[in-house]
Structures are given as C-alpha cells and as structure tokens.
Scaffold this motif. Sequence first.
Motif, mmCIF file in Angstrom:
data_model
loop_
_atom_site.group_PDB
_atom_site.id
_atom_site.type_symbol
_atom_site.label_atom_id
_atom_site.label_comp_id
_atom_site.label_asym_id
_atom_site.label_seq_id
_atom_site.Cartn_x
_atom_site.Cartn_y
_atom_site.Cartn_z
ATOM 1 N N LEU A 1 -32.673 56.469 47.916
ATOM 2 C CA LEU A 1 -32.019 56.942 49.133
ATOM 3 C C LEU A 1 -30.784 56.110 49.482
ATOM 4 N N ALA A 2 -30.733 54.880 49.007
ATOM 5 C CA ALA A 2 -29.569 54.012 49.212
ATOM 6 C C ALA A 2 -29.099 53.543 47.838
ATOM 7 N N PRO A 3 -28.354 54.376 47.119
ATOM 8 C CA PRO A 3 -28.039 54.092 45.712
ATOM 9 C C PRO A 3 -27.180 52.872 45.466
ATOM 10 N N ASP A 4 -26.505 52.359 46.499
ATOM 11 C CA ASP A 4 -25.678 51.170 46.302
ATOM 12 C C ASP A 4 -26.456 49.864 46.485
ATOM 13 N N LEU A 5 -27.729 49.961 46.820
ATOM 14 C CA LEU A 5 -28.556 48.758 46.951
ATOM 15 C C LEU A 5 -28.797 48.149 45.576
ATOM 16 N N MET A 6 -28.381 46.904 45.394
ATOM 17 C CA MET A 6 -28.614 46.213 44.130
ATOM 18 C C MET A 6 -29.838 45.312 44.250
ATOM 19 N N ALA A 7 -30.589 45.195 43.164
ATOM 20 C CA ALA A 7 -31.754 44.312 43.130
ATOM 21 C C ALA A 7 -31.893 43.734 41.730
#
Length: 234
Positions: free
Chosen positions: A31-37
């Motif tokens: 849902l938040a594709p720019d979240l990096m992990a």
Amino acid sequence: MSQPEIFPVKIIGHIHTEFATKFGVPRQSGLAPDLMAKIVFEPEYRNADALRGLQDYSHLWLIWQFSRAVRSTWSPTVRPPRLGGNTRMGVFATRSPFRPNAIGLSSVELDHVEAATPEGPVIWVRGADLMDGTPILDIKPYLPFTDSHPNAKAGFTRHTGGHRLAVEYAPGLWEKVPCEKREALTQVLAQDPRPAYQDDPGRVYGMEFAGFEVHFTVHEGLLRVTGVENCGKI
C-alpha cells in the motif's frame, strides 16, 4: 505415522523498517510502495549462496512472526479494525495478528540484494507492512503465473481497501522530512493510520516514522500534518 503436534521454526533474520511502533504500519503490504526496508540475516544464514538467483525475481513472499502478538491462547473470532472494531469475524477470514500461530505473510517488491556488507548479504525490499525488528521465518519468490488472481473475491475488505485520505503539510514541515522519505511518509498517511472507530476532528494523532514523531489531524477526508519532530533515534 502420526505427525508431531509441534515442529521447530527458526528465525532466519530480522527486517528493519521505519516503524518503531505498531501505529502507522500499513495494514497490508504494497500500500506504500516507496517504503524501503532491509532484511538482515542471522549469522547462521549469512551465506550468499542462499540468495543465488533471487535477483531474477521482482517480488517476494515474506513469512514472519507477529512477535508483539504472541499469546498462549486464541479466539475463533476477532474484531477487524477496518470494520470499526465492533464487528466480529472468523479469525481465518482475517489477517489479524491474534491467531493460533502468530505468523504473517507479506508480498513485497525486491529492490536489490547486497551480497557483501558488514552484516553479511542483505535484501532491500519495498512496500513491507512490518514493524522494525520483526523476525523473518522464511523468504520465497513470488510467482505471477500462479500467485496472482486478479478476479479473486475480497470478502469484507472490498468495502475498505480503497480508503484514501488527501494529505497536506503545514508550512515548513515538508522540508523537515528527509527527501528520500517524503513520498513513503505521505503514502503511509494517505492510508489513514487511525483506528476506524476514532473520528474526532479535534484530536491530534502522533506516530513514529523513520526517527521522527509525526503529528496530524483528520477532518472530512483531509489529513493535515501539524508537527514533525526528531525523536533523537536517527
């Protein structure tokens, strides 16, 4: 031959995300594709050979543990937050963390693999819906020809999956967020982090994101960021 009632599950690594607490974590992956992990393996599994061929896939399945929701008992029904926290559904008809086995499943986008770092080989992914430090139990490739079902029914989530808020920042606050984290934060806020049963336009909510304390209000479909302060954790 009878099967054992318990079989051992090993933690192969941990994921590092922008979320120090549960509040604000996206309700589903992607849902938040720019979240990096970043996924860092336990020493026993820091073997680059185990990742051979992984870079040829675009998406992965993460199998993980709801480490903050482990319980000795379980309930056959739960109260999904998106239904206001009052309606009970069967636990197996939901993705609630309160399950007989506290196991989660997330589909994430593979960004890149670093084969050699001081922490061994690490995997960078996008769109994860996990808290910082969540234990990873397994990683499997996502196979579009069998894992994708565009016509699948969405159950009770068909009424809630498209919920989005408009997001605006009070003057000067956008600049307080590091450039590379702005889009991810906005995507997270647009999902409406509040519990569905909370709808007080005068209330100021707070969530930790990437070492910042972010404060916001919500009124008539607009989320307004009113404060961004460094938590001293970055």
